[in-house]
Every structure is written in C-alpha cells, then in structure tokens.
Design a protein around this motif. Structure first.
Motif, PDB file in Angstrom:
ATOM      1  N   ALA A  84       0.810  -1.206   0.000  1.00  0.00           N
ATOM      2  CA  ALA A  84       0.000   0.000   0.000  1.00  0.00           C
ATOM      3  C   ALA A  84       0.846   1.260   0.000  1.00  0.00           C
ATOM      4  O   ALA A  84       1.816   1.365   0.752  1.00  0.00           O
ATOM      5  CB  ALA A  84      -0.925   0.016   1.222  1.00  0.00           C
ATOM      6  N   ALA A  85       0.479   2.197  -0.876  1.00  0.00           N
ATOM      7  CA  ALA A  85       0.899   3.587  -0.705  1.00  0.00           C
ATOM      8  C   ALA A  85      -0.166   4.173   0.203  1.00  0.00           C
ATOM      9  O   ALA A  85      -1.177   4.713  -0.257  1.00  0.00           O
ATOM     10  CB  ALA A  85       0.968   4.304  -2.049  1.00  0.00           C
ATOM     11  N   GLY A  86       0.047   4.003   1.490  1.00  0.00           N
ATOM     12  CA  GLY A  86      -1.054   4.134   2.434  1.00  0.00           C
ATOM     13  C   GLY A  86      -1.353   5.522   2.935  1.00  0.00           C
ATOM     14  O   GLY A  86      -2.510   5.874   3.161  1.00  0.00           O
ATOM     15  N   ARG A  87      -0.332   6.337   3.113  1.00  0.00           N
ATOM     16  CA  ARG A  87      -0.515   7.551   3.870  1.00  0.00           C
ATOM     17  C   ARG A  87      -0.974   8.727   3.011  1.00  0.00           C
ATOM     18  O   ARG A  87      -0.759   8.763   1.814  1.00  0.00           O
ATOM     19  CB  ARG A  87       0.775   7.904   4.586  1.00  0.00           C
ATOM     20  CG  ARG A  87       1.331   6.756   5.418  1.00  0.00           C
ATOM     21  CD  ARG A  87       1.437   7.090   6.891  1.00  0.00           C
ATOM     22  NE  ARG A  87       0.184   7.454   7.499  1.00  0.00           N
ATOM     23  CZ  ARG A  87       0.071   8.069   8.693  1.00  0.00           C
ATOM     24  NH1 ARG A  87       1.160   8.369   9.352  1.00  0.00           N
ATOM     25  NH2 ARG A  87      -1.088   8.353   9.201  1.00  0.00           N
ATOM     26  N   ALA A  88      -1.658   9.679   3.640  1.00  0.00           N
ATOM     27  CA  ALA A  88      -1.979  10.999   3.077  1.00  0.00           C
ATOM     28  C   ALA A  88      -3.220  11.035   2.203  1.00  0.00           C
ATOM     29  O   ALA A  88      -3.559  12.081   1.655  1.00  0.00           O
ATOM     30  CB  ALA A  88      -0.788  11.557   2.297  1.00  0.00           C
ATOM     31  N   GLY A  89      -3.933   9.914   2.055  1.00  0.00           N
ATOM     32  CA  GLY A  89      -5.209   9.962   1.350  1.00  0.00           C
ATOM     33  C   GLY A  89      -5.130  10.126  -0.146  1.00  0.00           C
ATOM     34  O   GLY A  89      -6.072  10.617  -0.780  1.00  0.00           O
TER      35      GLY A  89
END
Length: 641
Positions: free
Chosen positions: A181-186
């Motif tokens: 996942a490129a998970g952060r920051a929405g």
C-alpha cells in the motif's frame, strides 16, 4: 528525451485525463542529477505544475508516480515507487512510498515517472504498454474491492488501484499495488476524485546500468551485508516490523489508549513473537528484497498479508485491544476497502476518547471491537458516523473538540511510536513535511530506542540528528530503495550488545555538544564536500555504478536536503506557518511519567534548534543563503514577499 545516465529510462509521461491524451514531459539529465528520482523528482515536478491555491480534490491537482534510478537494477530492496500529490488530509504536499511491482513495470514501459493531470468525465482505468496509452471504461470495476479490481486488470502488468474508500473520497484512502500500500496521506481519494480506478502498465524495455558487471558484483556483496546485519538479516526476517513492539513497550514507546500511555499490559499478545509463533505461515518480501519482512498468515481459508507494526499498534494497544486474530481480520478488510490502517487507527482511537469524555456520542469504546468491520464499511461508503470518521482526526477535532488529545500533526495521524520517550521523534513528527509520519520525521527512534539507546529525553543533538536522518532517508527513498536498507548505517554490534561498554560510550557520545556541532556542520555541507563513500551507506557506490554520475555521502545528503527544502517551500507557498509544526498538548504538556519531568516533548526548544541547523528563519522559512547553497535560490521568491 533519452538519458545519458544509467538506471534511467529517459522519459516522463504526462497523461491528461480530461482530454484523454498523453505526451512526454521534459526532464533533463541535469535535473536527474539534482533531484535523483522518487519523491524528490516528484516534488520538483509538483512545484512547477501545481499553483499554491489548488485544492487537493480538484481537476487542477496533479499526481506524480515516480521511480528511482536503482529500481529495476537488481539492487536489494529496490522495487519501490513513489506517489506524490497534494493531500486531502493535510492540504500540503504528500508522498507515499510503495513496494509491489508497479515501479519495475513502469520502467519496462520506458518511463521514469508518470504525471496524471485533469479529471476524467467518466470512470476509467489506464492501460499502458510502451508508448501505447489506452483510456478504458471502469464502469464494471467501480465499487469493486482491491483484490477483485487487480484481478480484473491485465495479468503480468504492474498495477495500482483504489478501493471503495478512494471512490468515496475518504481522507485516508490508500492506493494498492498487489498487497503493498501507498497508504498515507489519502492519495487514493485524489485518484477517486479524478475518476481513475487504476493503472496497469508494462512494456519490453530493459533498465541499463553504466557498469553492469560491477553492479551485479556490488549488489551481491550488498545483499550479503544486509543478511549479516542483526536488524535486516535476523530481526526483520524472523519477526517482521512487529518485532519492534516488545522493545517499544519496554521503552515506553508503544502508543496505548490514544497515546495516553506508552506501555500496554497485554503487549505480548500483539507482539511480533506471538505473530510468528502462533500465526505465521511463511515470510514474504517485495521483488529483489533479501529481508522479507512481510508476514503471510491465514484468514478465512486464504493465505493473506499479515499485519505490520503500525497496524498491530494502532488497532491493538491504542484501542485497548489485544486480540491478534481480530487484528488480522481487520487488517485484511481495511486493505480490501482501500484504507490506511495508521490514520484509521488514530482516528477511531480519538473518536473513542471523544465518546468517553462525552464530546461525541458515537458508540465507539476502548476495548470493544465487535462490529468494527461494519464501522470500516460505514467509513468507506460514508454512512452514518462513518461520514465524519472518513474525514480524519483534525476534522473531528474541529467539529467536536478535544484538540489536546487529537493525535495528529498537520492533519495526519501519528504512527504507533509514542514520542514522549523519544523526543527526537516528537520533533520529527511535528516538522515532517507530510504530517505525523515516523519516516518523514527521520525515524530517530531507531537510535533513541529500537536499535541504539541514546538518551531518549535529551535535547542535545536531537534537532541536528533529525535533520541529518531526514536528508538521508529522503535521498535513499529517491534512489528507489526500501528505507530498511539504511538500517545498515547502525553498526550491528550496537544492536546485539546494547549493554556493552563500547555501546554505552557510543550512546553517550551521541548526546554531547561536540557531536551536535559536528552533525550541524554535516547538515550544512556543500555538494563537493564529504566526497567519500561510507561503508555503512552502500547506496552511494551503487548509484555511482548504476548511473555513471559521481556520487558520495556528501552529495547524497545534499540531494536529500534539497528535496526536503523544496517540499517545505511548497508547503509554505500553501500557507504553512511555524505554528503548524505542532503536536497535541497531550504530548508536549502532559508528562508520560509523573515522576520524570523530562517525559514530554519540549517542542518549541527543539524547533528553534532544528530551524537553525536547517538554515531556516525563526519562522521556519529557508533563507536565501541556504537555498543558494542548495542551488535552488529562485524558489524562495514565491514564498517570501
């Protein structure tokens, strides 16, 4: 525009979703030498293309997906790519790094980066093979979860997709490539707004190095070194990132009950040791990774990705929950819906405390997690209380109160590390360009608690060290490497023999004024100074062999500093002030240990030191002198009138 450097494909593809067109975007070899790749390259492109008034969820916002020069070269743990844009969570620049195969396939298609602009008037997914770009209807994919979406896209392609959370503009929606996942920051919400469900990419190109034989020889040596190190060769392979949980608990750094405490009585139940002994099926790693820190577990008859440290911490102790099986289930369902487990974990913990204090009657309680998957679905589809929760802690704070215990910085929820027993990390959380992120913070807790044991409460050298580590991690990420490869910078002896005399001397030396002065000088180095290869930082030699450009410790740090300053200027141009480099009062004004007056983050003192070592004004603005040293002095004209 072909590149004369090795490791680069020489082309950047700009895609206009509005007009369904694509074209090459100019990016020169001179710019490659200055910005390297990854998040630093993306910061430069965003600075050039995104005016300061642009809203995150707007046609004018831009998404940059970029690789590094080591990606595709066989370098260990180098199958990384970066996604950058303006974040709906922070309204500032955001970067999110990801494994999976998308970066490798982007290079196979012949590109160093993709730039996504505009907004499609219909739901689409992109299919890219070499120079051929197709805009396909995503009507049949819209509403699908992450796994089904990826299975519907072409096989043997690199893929990035969003789930329902991205479609419904959840402020912490993630973007997925395989299980990573490129998970952060929405940034998943940014793709959702643009009606872009996903991208599948591949091609027939090959990444070429300047010195292929020497590169292969060096990579093999690098891999052997990583396998010998106690962190990358033993702890991470054996226990994964979750192996840090027990150390964090011992050092009072394990976020518990919305960061009220730093220790959890049932920590063993959610530890890496328990995950390995009771649930682990096998290890797994990204392509070219010798570390293999990822866990594979079983759930509902399937072998799935197991939870990492942040998920275990923030869905576990931070909710007063020690049910490992439930965390495994929740982690899977959150991935399927396409959400960042870190921000979701922090947001729900804050909502639990709001409910406990009578500020918002939402039904969420610490220690009670039955029915939580339905809450996740309500968030992803913005139903009931989920509509508020989908906006994150900062929104909830502004609507319901509780500012002093809303555990976020700049709109991004903090990671699972409690900073009152790691004040360097506390500073890093506050000044991080993308908000409450331990990696963009410089990850000084590795030296304060996890691997070394320098004085966790001392303010001496913490600001200087934070800046130095941030620069190193910026450039390592821009090179295309997993940041775990940089753990090799810490001598293995200090990790395995934490109580030996030489280790204690090294720990003590890290928090004396002489060391702080030395680190401060390193932070103000010029490109051609420190023209050396350090054996503990193998990235410089790898980059030199791959690209053919001259590289050194000084130059790599210099590039990282340049990137960090460009992101800072981008944020200042969008209205960032000194006051925004902040933490909630729970962490800066409330003692974690009432018997220890140092057990809180002395943020304003540390910020003053940090701005000084960065060469910024007292208001946190990079000075003309600093930007001239970094050869980006023209950037300042737009932020200082």
């Amino acid at each position: 525009m072909k590149s004369n450097l090795g490791g680069y494909m020489g082309k950047v593809l700009k895609i206009d979703l509005t007009n369904k067109t694509s074209e090459e975007y100019p990016f020169s070899d001179e710019e490659r030498e200055m910005y390297l790749g990854g998040k630093i390259m993306a910061a430069k492109i965003l600075y050039d293309l995104v005016p300061p008034e642009v809203e995150p969820l707007s046609d004018e916002n831009v998404v940059v997906i970029s690789t590094g020069p080591l990606t595709g070269t066989g370098a260990p743990s180098s199958s990384r790519f970066n996604i950058s844009s303006v974040s709906p969570a922070t309204n500032l620049i955001a970067s999110s790094n990801c494994g999976g195969t998308f970066g490798l396939h982007t290079k196979k298609a012949g590109y160093d980066a993709l730039i996504i602009t505009g907004k499609s008037d219909e739901k689409v997914w992109l299919e890219i093979f070499n120079d051929d770009v197709k805009f396909n209807s995503a009507d049949s994919l819209w509403g699908k979860k992450v796994i089904d979406t990826q299975e519907a896209l072409p096989k043997d392609f690199g893929k990035v997709v969003i789930g329902p959370a991205g479609e419904n503009l959840v402020n912490y929606a993630a973007i997925f490539s395989g299980e990573r996942a490129a998970g952060r920051a929405g940034l998943g919400a940014v793709l959702g707004y643009k009606n872009l469900k996903g991208i599948a990419i591949s091609g027939k190109n090959i990444v070429k190095s300047k010195n292929p034989e020497k590169v292969n020889e060096f990579n093999n040596k690098w891999i052997r070194n990583l396998q010998k190190h106690p962190l990358t060769g033993q702890q991470l392979p054996k226990y994964g990132t979750a192996g840090f949980a027990s150390i964090m608990n011992k050092e009072h750094s394990l976020a518990t009950k919305n960061f009220t405490y730093g220790q959890y009585e049932h920590y063993k139940d959610i530890s890496g040791e328990t995950l390995t002994e009771k649930y682990l099926v096998t290890n797994k790693g990204c392509v070219t990774c010798p570390i293999k820190c990822s866990r594979v577990v079983e759930y509902d008859g399937k072998r799935i990705k197991g939870p990492e440290l942040e998920t275990l911490g923030l869905l576990g102790p931070n909710w007063n929950n020690h049910d490992m099986q439930k965390i495994i289930e929740m982690n899977y369902e959150l991935d399927e819906l396409g959400m960042d487990t870190i921000s979701l974990g922090g947001t729900i913990a804050f909502a639990m405390e709001l409910n406990e204090k009578g500020l918002w009657d939402n039904g969420l309680e610490f220690g009670k997690i039955d029915g939580m998957i339905k809450v996740f679905e309500d968030i992803a589809y913005r139903r009931g209380i989920g509509d508020d929760l989908a906006n994150g802690s900062k929104f909830l704070m502004e609507k319901y109160g509780g500012e002093e215990f809303a555990i976020q910085s700049k709109g991004m929820e903090l990671s699972a590390y409690e900073p009152r027993s790691s004040v360097g990390l506390g500073l890093g959380y506050a000044v991080s360009n993308r908000g409450g992120c331990h990696l963009n913070a410089g990850y000084s807790i590795l030296m304060e608690n996890l691997a070394m044991n320098i004085d966790k409460y001392s303010t001496v050298n913490k600001a200087e060290l934070t800046a130095l580590l941030q620069n190193a991690l910026e450039s390592g990420s821009a090179a295309g490497s997993c940041l775990f490869t940089m753990f090799f910078m810490i001598p293995g002896h200090f990790v395995t023999h934490r109580n030996r005399g030489i280790t204690k001397i090294a720990n003590k030396a890290m928090t004396i004024k002489v060391t702080a002065k030395v680190v401060d000088m390193l932070n103000k180095n010029k490109e051609k100074k420190l023209n050396i290869h350090l054996p503990m930082l193998q990235h410089t030699k790898a980059l030199e062999l791959v690209t053919g450009m001259k590289m050194s410790f000084g130059k790599l740090s210099y590039i990282g500093e340049r990137g960090y300053n460009i992101e800072r200027l981008f944020n200042i141009r969008r209205g960032l002030k000194r006051a925004d480099d902040s933490l909630p009062k729970r962490l800066t004004h409330v003692l974690q240990d009432e018997s220890n007056p140092k057990s809180k983050v002395p943020l304003e003192l540390l910020k003053d030191k940090y701005y000084k070592t960065r060469g910024w004004s007292v208001e946190g603005i990079p000075t003309t002198k600093t930007l001239k040293r970094l050869k980006i002095e023209g950037f300042r004209e737009e932020v200082v009138q």
